[in-house]
Design a protein around this motif. Structure first.
Motif, short mmCIF file in Angstrom:
data_model
loop_
_atom_site.label_atom_id
_atom_site.label_comp_id
_atom_site.label_asym_id
_atom_site.label_seq_id
_atom_site.Cartn_x
_atom_site.Cartn_y
_atom_site.Cartn_z
N ALA A 97 0.82 -1.21 0.00
CA ALA A 97 0.00 0.00 0.00
C ALA A 97 0.86 1.26 0.00
O ALA A 97 0.55 2.25 -0.68
CB ALA A 97 -0.93 0.00 1.22
N LEU A 98 1.95 1.23 0.76
CA LEU A 98 2.80 2.41 0.90
C LEU A 98 3.55 2.74 -0.39
O LEU A 98 3.89 3.90 -0.64
CB LEU A 98 3.81 2.16 2.03
N ALA A 99 3.78 1.74 -1.22
CA ALA A 99 4.58 1.94 -2.43
C ALA A 99 4.00 3.00 -3.35
O ALA A 99 4.75 3.78 -3.96
CB ALA A 99 4.71 0.61 -3.17
N GLY A 100 2.68 3.05 -3.47
CA GLY A 100 2.05 4.01 -4.38
C GLY A 100 2.28 5.46 -3.96
O GLY A 100 2.82 6.26 -4.74
N PRO A 101 1.87 5.85 -2.75
CA PRO A 101 2.09 7.23 -2.31
C PRO A 101 3.56 7.64 -2.27
O PRO A 101 3.89 8.78 -2.61
CB PRO A 101 1.47 7.24 -0.89
N VAL A 102 4.44 6.73 -1.86
CA VAL A 102 5.87 7.06 -1.84
C VAL A 102 6.37 7.34 -3.26
O VAL A 102 7.17 8.26 -3.49
CB VAL A 102 6.68 5.93 -1.18
N THR A 103 5.88 6.58 -4.22
CA THR A 103 6.24 6.82 -5.62
C THR A 103 5.79 8.21 -6.06
O THR A 103 6.53 8.91 -6.76
CB THR A 103 5.60 5.74 -6.52
#
Length: 212
Positions: free
Chosen positions: A124-130
């Motif tokens: 889940a975190l990968a999207g916003p961090v990107t």
């Protein structure tokens, strides 16, 4: 972790990604053109190609890489993962842009397989961090555009920054099916470390009128 972590795309997934990319580009182009009659006037006047290209390269790319980040991390953890567009929501995004606001929920990456809470959280975190990383990438584009006196580059850079900051902040909200709820359930520290800067940076960008 599964050793079968090859990234593959089905023809349907590629089609859905393409349709969502174009639809979001159109929706954001209409929104930034003022929606409704103002957007139609730009089309009639032949002034839509530039804004549409900017939206494809900012909102469109931000969305694509956000979803691909989910997929990459999910596949890394041995998941079967594919993006599916929500055509009804894509239509709503375009229609909402026509009346002067934007509501974009273009689809999601669906994955199956056994995961720990930490793995769920990292996917889940990968999207916003990107999106935060993309916002940083667009900063030198904006600075370069201002330095060179290029209105296209400065617009591309400023919108790339503000749209990706907004995507990060919005998706980190801890509600419903948004990424933030999953991250919050896994690690409140990780949630705060991404959510707070995203919101503050987004608020600052809007306060200074960046991208408008």
């Amino acid at each position: 972790m599964s050793t079968n972590s090859t990234l593959r795309f089905s023809s349907r997934e590629l089609r859905d990604l393409l349709v969502a990319w174009v639809a979001l580009g159109l929706a954001f182009a209409i929104f930034f053109a003022g929606g409704g009659q103002r957007a139609l006037a730009n089309v009639v006047g032949g002034g839509v190609a530039g804004p549409f290209l900017v939206s494809l390269l900012t909102a469109g790319v931000g969305f694509l890489l956000h979803e691909l980040a989910h997929k990459v991390v999910a596949v890394r953890y041995g998941q079967v993962a594919e993006f599916r567009a929500d055509y009804g929501m894509l239509f709503l995004a375009i229609m909402s842009a026509m009346v002067g606001f934007i509501f974009a929920a273009p689809g999601a990456v669906y994955h199956r397989g056994r995961l720990t809470d930490r793995q769920h959280g990292l996917i889940a975190l990968a999207g916003p961090v990107t999106n935060l990383l993309l916002a940083a990438v667009f900063v030198p584009v904006f600075v370069g555009g201002v330095t060179l006196g290029s209105s296209f580059l400065s617009l591309l850079g400023s919108r790339g920054v503000v749209i990706n900051l907004f995507l990060a902040a919005f998706n980190m909200l801890p509600f419903g099916s948004l990424d933030g709820k999953t991250v919050f359930g896994w690690s409140k520290l990780a949630f705060l470390a991404v959510f707070v800067p995203s919101v503050l940076l987004t608020a600052g960008a809007f306060l200074f009128g960046l991208g408008f």
